[in-house]
Scaffold this motif. Structure first.
Motif, PDB file in Angstrom:
ATOM      1  N   UNK A 189      -0.143 -17.898   4.915  1.00 28.21           N
ATOM      2  CA  UNK A 189      -1.087 -19.007   5.050  1.00 28.21           C
ATOM      3  C   UNK A 189      -0.848 -20.065   3.983  1.00 28.21           C
ATOM      4  N   UNK A 190      -0.501 -19.651   2.780  1.00 29.44           N
ATOM      5  CA  UNK A 190      -0.256 -20.605   1.698  1.00 29.44           C
ATOM      6  C   UNK A 190       1.013 -21.401   1.962  1.00 29.44           C
ATOM      7  N   UNK A 191       2.049 -20.721   2.448  1.00 32.64           N
ATOM      8  CA  UNK A 191       3.308 -21.415   2.729  1.00 32.64           C
ATOM      9  C   UNK A 191       3.136 -22.432   3.858  1.00 32.64           C
ATOM     10  N   UNK A 192       2.436 -22.017   4.903  1.00 28.11           N
ATOM     11  CA  UNK A 192       2.185 -22.945   6.015  1.00 28.11           C
ATOM     12  C   UNK A 192       1.295 -24.088   5.543  1.00 28.11           C
ATOM     13  N   UNK A 193       0.339 -23.780   4.671  1.00 28.47           N
ATOM     14  CA  UNK A 193      -0.533 -24.820   4.129  1.00 28.47           C
ATOM     15  C   UNK A 193       0.242 -25.884   3.383  1.00 28.47           C
ATOM     16  N   UNK A 194       1.269 -25.462   2.631  1.00 27.23           N
ATOM     17  CA  UNK A 194       2.108 -26.426   1.910  1.00 27.23           C
ATOM     18  C   UNK A 194       2.852 -27.318   2.902  1.00 27.23           C
ATOM     19  N   UNK A 195       3.337 -26.707   3.997  1.00 26.19           N
ATOM     20  CA  UNK A 195       4.024 -27.499   5.017  1.00 26.19           C
ATOM     21  C   UNK A 195       3.099 -28.500   5.673  1.00 26.19           C
ATOM     22  N   UNK A 196       1.864 -28.078   5.970  1.00 23.19           N
ATOM     23  CA  UNK A 196       0.890 -28.988   6.583  1.00 23.19           C
ATOM     24  C   UNK A 196       0.539 -30.112   5.616  1.00 23.19           C
ATOM     25  N   UNK A 197       0.394 -29.773   4.340  1.00 22.09           N
ATOM     26  CA  UNK A 197       0.087 -30.786   3.329  1.00 22.09           C
ATOM     27  C   UNK A 197       1.206 -31.828   3.249  1.00 22.09           C
ATOM     28  N   UNK A 198       2.450 -31.364   3.251  1.00 17.52           N
ATOM     29  CA  UNK A 198       3.579 -32.299   3.201  1.00 17.52           C
ATOM     30  C   UNK A 198       3.574 -33.221   4.417  1.00 17.52           C
ATOM     31  N   UNK A 199       3.240 -32.672   5.587  1.00 16.53           N
ATOM     32  CA  UNK A 199       3.178 -33.480   6.806  1.00 16.53           C
ATOM     33  C   UNK A 199       2.050 -34.501   6.733  1.00 16.53           C
ATOM     34  N   UNK A 200       0.898 -34.098   6.231  1.00 13.36           N
ATOM     35  CA  UNK A 200      -0.231 -35.016   6.109  1.00 13.36           C
ATOM     36  C   UNK A 200       0.071 -36.133   5.116  1.00 13.36           C
ATOM     37  N   UNK A 216       5.881 -18.273  10.534  1.00 15.83           N
ATOM     38  CA  UNK A 216       5.657 -18.266   9.092  1.00 15.83           C
ATOM     39  C   UNK A 216       6.837 -18.794   8.307  1.00 15.83           C
ATOM     40  N   UNK A 217       8.038 -18.675   8.876  1.00 14.29           N
ATOM     41  CA  UNK A 217       9.237 -19.190   8.204  1.00 14.29           C
ATOM     42  C   UNK A 217       9.618 -20.590   8.670  1.00 14.29           C
ATOM     43  N   UNK A 218       9.224 -20.960   9.878  1.00  9.90           N
ATOM     44  CA  UNK A 218       9.594 -22.271  10.425  1.00  9.90           C
ATOM     45  C   UNK A 218       8.642 -23.381   9.986  1.00  9.90           C
ATOM     46  N   UNK A 219       7.344 -23.110  10.052  1.00 14.35           N
ATOM     47  CA  UNK A 219       6.360 -24.174   9.846  1.00 14.35           C
ATOM     48  C   UNK A 219       6.339 -24.778   8.440  1.00 14.35           C
ATOM     49  N   UNK A 220       6.518 -24.001   7.354  1.00 14.56           N
ATOM     50  CA  UNK A 220       6.421 -24.625   6.024  1.00 14.56           C
ATOM     51  C   UNK A 220       7.328 -25.838   5.842  1.00 14.56           C
ATOM     52  N   UNK A 221       8.571 -25.717   6.253  1.00 13.98           N
ATOM     53  CA  UNK A 221       9.493 -26.849   6.102  1.00 13.98           C
ATOM     54  C   UNK A 221       9.708 -27.591   7.412  1.00 13.98           C
ATOM     55  N   UNK A 275      11.850 -31.876   2.435  1.00 12.17           N
ATOM     56  CA  UNK A 275      11.811 -30.728   3.357  1.00 12.17           C
ATOM     57  C   UNK A 275      12.831 -29.677   2.957  1.00 12.17           C
ATOM     58  N   UNK A 276      13.982 -30.110   2.436  1.00 10.60           N
ATOM     59  CA  UNK A 276      14.995 -29.164   1.979  1.00 10.60           C
ATOM     60  C   UNK A 276      14.517 -28.344   0.798  1.00 10.60           C
ATOM     61  N   UNK A 277      13.814 -28.980  -0.124  1.00  9.63           N
ATOM     62  CA  UNK A 277      13.262 -28.267  -1.280  1.00  9.63           C
ATOM     63  C   UNK A 277      12.218 -27.244  -0.817  1.00  9.63           C
ATOM     64  N   UNK A 278      11.371 -27.649   0.130  1.00 13.40           N
ATOM     65  CA  UNK A 278      10.367 -26.714   0.658  1.00 13.40           C
ATOM     66  C   UNK A 278      11.047 -25.527   1.335  1.00 13.40           C
TER      67      UNK A 278
END
Length: 331
Positions: free
Chosen positions: A285-296, A210-215, A270-273
């Protein structure tokens, strides 16, 4: 070719370019005209050198182009047009052209991380030899989660950006040697695998991911891009293809510089995230979703903008006209 007739036909274009070069401050329209005139005169120089070589005329046009290039570079660096061209054409085209290198680097590293974590979970004695038991409780219960909220968000974002930019820069700078890139990447993923196995073993796996995936998705992708580009730079002198080794290294070196500059912006995101999203109170789930969105968004940037730019002839290298001028001024 009738050289006198050719000079008479194009002298006014050369005079106009000289006038623009001598103008202290150019308007936006004049800056665009300077670039267009530069490309025209570069073509004229090529024709003269090929069809009717004349030392004095070649020298005059080469000097004119050299001054125009300096003027154009100085003008375009500070212009929004230059920034737009870089981020919408050169950088994504470079990522697209080198996609198999960094995608391969990404895939191999993800597989290695998964295998290492699985192996460490199956061999706890190895894990304990890497992290003393006395430090495990502190890491699991306080240090890992506290790391993301220890500093003010703005300061933490800057700290993260500097650290990741340094790792990426090392991958590119040492790429010519090949092996140091492998060592850097292995060290990076080893730390991640050890942390993941420790957190998972102590039933903190959900917190870890949960802490690794967002950024981490975008951050690690940027590092793997740098690693792939560095390895491509190494391969450019091992297998230069139809180019000479010098030409191959020069081409990939210039492209690597383009990618390095673009990754500055990617790592800033990624630093801002990591500073503002990862430690926020949003649901996991929302934080990981933001990370997935940034990757997409990044992959869409590469495979939509990058592919279109590549089809228009962009490669991530500098403009062909600038290279032609450089050769001309050295002759």
């Amino acid at each position: 070719m009738d050289l006198d007739a050719y000079v008479l036909a194009h002298a006014h274009e050369w005079q106009r370019l000289d006038q623009l070069v001598r103008t202290r401050r150019l308007t936006g329209a004049e800056s665009d005209e300077l670039v267009e005139r530069y490309q025209q005169v570069a073509t004229h120089l090529s024709v003269v050198r090929t069809s009717a070589p004349d030392a004095s005329l070649v020298g005059h046009l080469s000097s004119l182009l050299s001054h125009a290039r300096n003027k154009a570079v100085g003008t375009r660096v500070g212009s929004w047009r230059g920034v737009r061209t870089f981020f919408l054409e050169r950088f994504p085209a470079a990522l697209y052209r080198l996609r198999w290198w960094w995608l391969g680097c990404l895939a191999v590293n993800v597989i290695v991380i998964a295998v290492m974590m699985w192996w460490l979970l199956d061999h706890p004695q190895v894990e304990q030899s890497l992290i003393p038991p006395s430090e495990v409780d502190q890491l699991v219960n306080e240090d890992f989660e506290g790391y993301y909220s220890e500093y003010a968000a703005s300061h933490f974002a800057a700290q993260v950006w500097v650290n990741n930019a340094w790792v990426a820069a090392q991958c590119v700078a040492l790429g010519i040697l090949g092996f140091p890139v492998v060592v850097l990447l292995f060290h990076n993923i080893l730390n991640l695998a050890v942390l993941g196995s420790v957190m998972t073993r102590h039933d903190r796996g959900e917190l870890f991911w949960g802490l690794i995936l967002p950024h981490g998705l975008l951050e690690l992708t940027a590092v793997f891009v740098a690693g792939g580009v560095g390895l491509r730079l190494f391969w450019s002198w091992v297998e230069p293809g139809r180019l000479t080794r010098t030409q191959s290294i020069a081409r990939e070196g210039r492209t690597a510089a383009t990618v390095s500059l673009g990754l500055v912006a990617v790592l800033a995101v990624s630093g801002v995230i990591e500073a503002f999203v990862t430690p926020s109170g949003l649901p996991t789930a929302a934080r990981i979703g933001i990370g997935i969105l940034a990757e997409l968004v990044f992959f869409a940037y590469v495979f939509v903008l990058g592919r279109n730019a590549a089809r228009r002839g962009f490669t991530g290298d500098v403009d062909a006209a600038l290279l032609e001028d450089r050769v001309a001024t050295q002759v």
